[in-house]
Design an enzyme around this catalytic site. Structure first.
Site, mmCIF file in Angstrom:
data_model
loop_
_atom_site.group_PDB
_atom_site.id
_atom_site.type_symbol
_atom_site.label_atom_id
_atom_site.label_comp_id
_atom_site.label_asym_id
_atom_site.label_seq_id
_atom_site.Cartn_x
_atom_site.Cartn_y
_atom_site.Cartn_z
ATOM 1 N N ASP A 200 -42.089 -48.495 -12.268
ATOM 2 C CA ASP A 200 -42.757 -47.201 -12.338
ATOM 3 C C ASP A 200 -42.243 -46.386 -13.519
ATOM 4 O O ASP A 200 -41.047 -46.352 -13.793
ATOM 5 C CB ASP A 200 -42.501 -46.441 -11.029
ATOM 6 C CG ASP A 200 -43.171 -45.089 -10.992
ATOM 7 O OD1 ASP A 200 -44.407 -45.047 -10.988
ATOM 8 O OD2 ASP A 200 -42.447 -44.076 -10.978
ATOM 9 N N GLU A 240 -45.261 -50.216 -16.069
ATOM 10 C CA GLU A 240 -46.258 -49.163 -16.219
ATOM 11 C C GLU A 240 -45.896 -48.412 -17.497
ATOM 12 O O GLU A 240 -45.002 -47.569 -17.495
ATOM 13 C CB GLU A 240 -46.237 -48.220 -15.018
ATOM 14 C CG GLU A 240 -47.278 -47.113 -15.133
ATOM 15 C CD GLU A 240 -46.991 -45.921 -14.243
ATOM 16 O OE1 GLU A 240 -47.943 -45.193 -13.928
ATOM 17 O OE2 GLU A 240 -45.822 -45.705 -13.869
#
Length: 547
Positions: A200, A240
């Protein structure tokens, strides 16, 4: 050549708490996920990416974590998680988790200790300033919701940094002790059997916290990847990272087994080109982006997607291009989030047009990389714009048309999130059971197409070539790998067309159509190839046997 598992197959993203409840408390759980594994196997899923399932106040969909070594008690126990992992493995389904270590919840014991005592061993695990920082109002991830990235804490008598929400203080990843803890967290879950992590907010994770040197610390990704490899040699990190092409190369490193950083990166730029192309009914933004994307190292891989758990981020389009997309797909300001993206699922974005939904997903699945599908997209699920921010697209899975949608037997008022109850996307209309009984449903189409994808290895592992010559609305490309060559034709415009592609004919094998929007007959005439408006065709040009 050894085929790497992450380069073939299908990733499926879901939130355990929104998928299937078995104990009647209105929250999905690991037992419920276990009971739906056969559904996922039939769909064609090879890897599950689970959104955060850790203990959390869940003010940010679980991305505000207060314990990295357990699961949220409402989802079950760590033993339930282990049993789910076993059952998934029995079906040949791998599991990846979200690794969310750029920040914690402000309820995490580390932060509570850090703020309460300047001599706490955890004080330097976060980023503090005794004076008001000069960049206080710069770099907000959620503009319009948060207006600063530093907040003064009355308990600590200091400012703490948070690139995301103020209840998510940034970890000080410059601190070697924090880096070591991140390694421990990853190894803990790897040893429990997960195949890797979606990392993330990777760009924020590796940005320096102190000092004048602001160059991203890419080597941290390499070190983490090496630690993972010692525990599980085939583990994968999927970053990401919505960054420039030059920066993308740095995320992959060499990816040849000697200097790997991450093996997969989400293709954000391609995602935005796909949305723009669909809005314009013009394939040229996709073709141009594919030509411009950096060449990947030997084992590098794109993760392609149309929708995920966030907004459709259009931040890398020009203002004029964003306005084009807005006019076509999101004319109401309430459909937007943070001034940069659409907070809707794909079916309502495309106005429920079944032809265009199929076209969009057929195009995504044929792109170079591994497709990632968000739960419920295979049904054409909708959203609830009355919910704030990204919560609009985080509603429970719709299993049937009975009260509770088959998600839970609890009173719907106790559900962890409200159902889509009204309109054309209501669970009474859009659900697994009804679509399973309909041979022409979107779910049936997804099952057929995903299985065709699984049989077409060259999409994920081969070389892709754009074929010029068609009208602007038509995208023609082919993928060639060890298993053969497949031609893909997608007509983003509403007008039918006829293409002349005879030069692609193989002198030994006849072309074979195996995925199409409609019946074009048994034969394939490449010299006069018809494609309907919003139509698509997958055509096997060459199949290598004995590979």
């Amino acid at each position: 050549m050894l085929t790497r598992w992450y380069r073939t197959g299908v990733f499926y993203s879901l939130d355990v708490g929104l998928f299937q409840d078995t104990n009647g408390d209105g929250v999905g759980d690991f037992q419920g996920l276990m009971e739906r594994l056969d559904y996922l196997g039939r769909l064609g899923v090879s890897t599950l990416w689970l959104n955060p399932m850790y203990p959390s106040p869940r003010r940010d969909g679980g991305y505000d974590i207060c314990d990295y070594y357990h699961v949220h008690q409402r989802l079950g126990s760590l033993g339930d998680f282990a049993l789910m992992m076993h059952e998934a493995g029995e079906r040949g389904i791998r599991v990846m988790l979200d690794l969310v270590v750029n920040h914690t919840s402000d309820q995490h014991p580390w932060f509570q200790s850090a703020r309460s005592d300047p001599n706490s061993p955890y004080r330097d695990w976060y980023v503090w300033s005794e004076t008001e920082p000069p960049d206080r109002f710069e770099g907000m991830v959620f503009p319009g919701v948060e207006n600063e990235i530093w907040t003064y804490d009355e308990v600590a008598h200091a400012w703490y940094r948070h690139r995301f929400y103020r209840f998510e203080p940034d970890l000080n990843t410059d601190n070697p002790a924090v880096q070591e803890e991140i390694h421990k967290i990853a190894m803990f879950w790897i040893d429990l059997g997960v195949s890797g992590f979606r990392v993330d907010a990777a760009p924020f994770l590796i940005e320096p916290r102190h000092g004048p040197d602001k160059r991203p610390r890419y080597e941290f990704l390499r070190e983490l990847r090496e630690s993972m490899s010692w525990h599980r040699g085939d583990s994968v990190m999927l970053a990401e990272a919505n960054v420039s092409d030059e920066e993308l190369r740095e995320y992959f490193g060499q990816a040849d087994g000697t200097a790997t950083r991450v093996l997969m990166v989400f293709a954000f730029r391609l995602n935005q080109a796909l949305i723009l192309a669909l809005a314009r009914e013009d394939a040229r933004p996709v073709a141009a982006t594919l030509r411009e994307l950096p060449d990947l190292p030997r084992y590098g891989q794109w993760a392609t997607f149309l929708r995920n758990h966030d907004e459709v981020d259009l931040g890398r389009l020009t203002e004029e291009e964003r306005q084009e997309v807005a006019r076509a797909f999101a004319p109401d300001p309430d459909m937007w989030a943070y001034g940069r993206g659409i907070r809707r699922r794909l079916a309502p974005i495309l106005h429920g047009d079944r032809r265009r939904i199929e076209l969009a997903y057929s195009l995504q699945m044929s792109m170079p990389g591994t497709p990632v599908i968000r739960y419920g997209e295979e049904l054409g699920m909708g959203d609830r714009l009355d919910l704030p921010e990204r919560e609009a697209i985080r509603t429970p899975m719709q299993w049937d048309h009975t009260p509770g949608a088959g998600f839970s037997s609890a009173d719907p008022r106790a559900f962890t999130a409200p159902l889509v109850e009204d309109g054309p996307y209501s669970y009474k209309i859009v659900n697994v059971t009804d679509e399973r009984l309909d041979p022409n449903s979107l779910l049936t189409w997804f099952e057929r197409t995903l299985h065709a994808l699984r049989e077409c290895e060259e999409i994920g592992t081969g070389d892709h070539e754009i074929i010029d010559g068609g009208p602007p609305g038509v995208m023609v490309h082919q993928a060639t790998g060890r298993t053969g060559t497949t031609l893909f034709v997608h007509n983003l415009a509403n007008q039918p067309c006829r293409l002349k592609l005879g030069d692609l004919h193989d002198p030994v094998q006849e072309p074979l159509s195996f995925v199409a929007d409609s019946d074009y007959g048994n034969g394939v005439d490449l010299d006069a190839l018809d494609v309907a408006g919003y139509g698509y065709r997958w055509i096997r040009l060459r199949r290598m046997v004995g590979q």
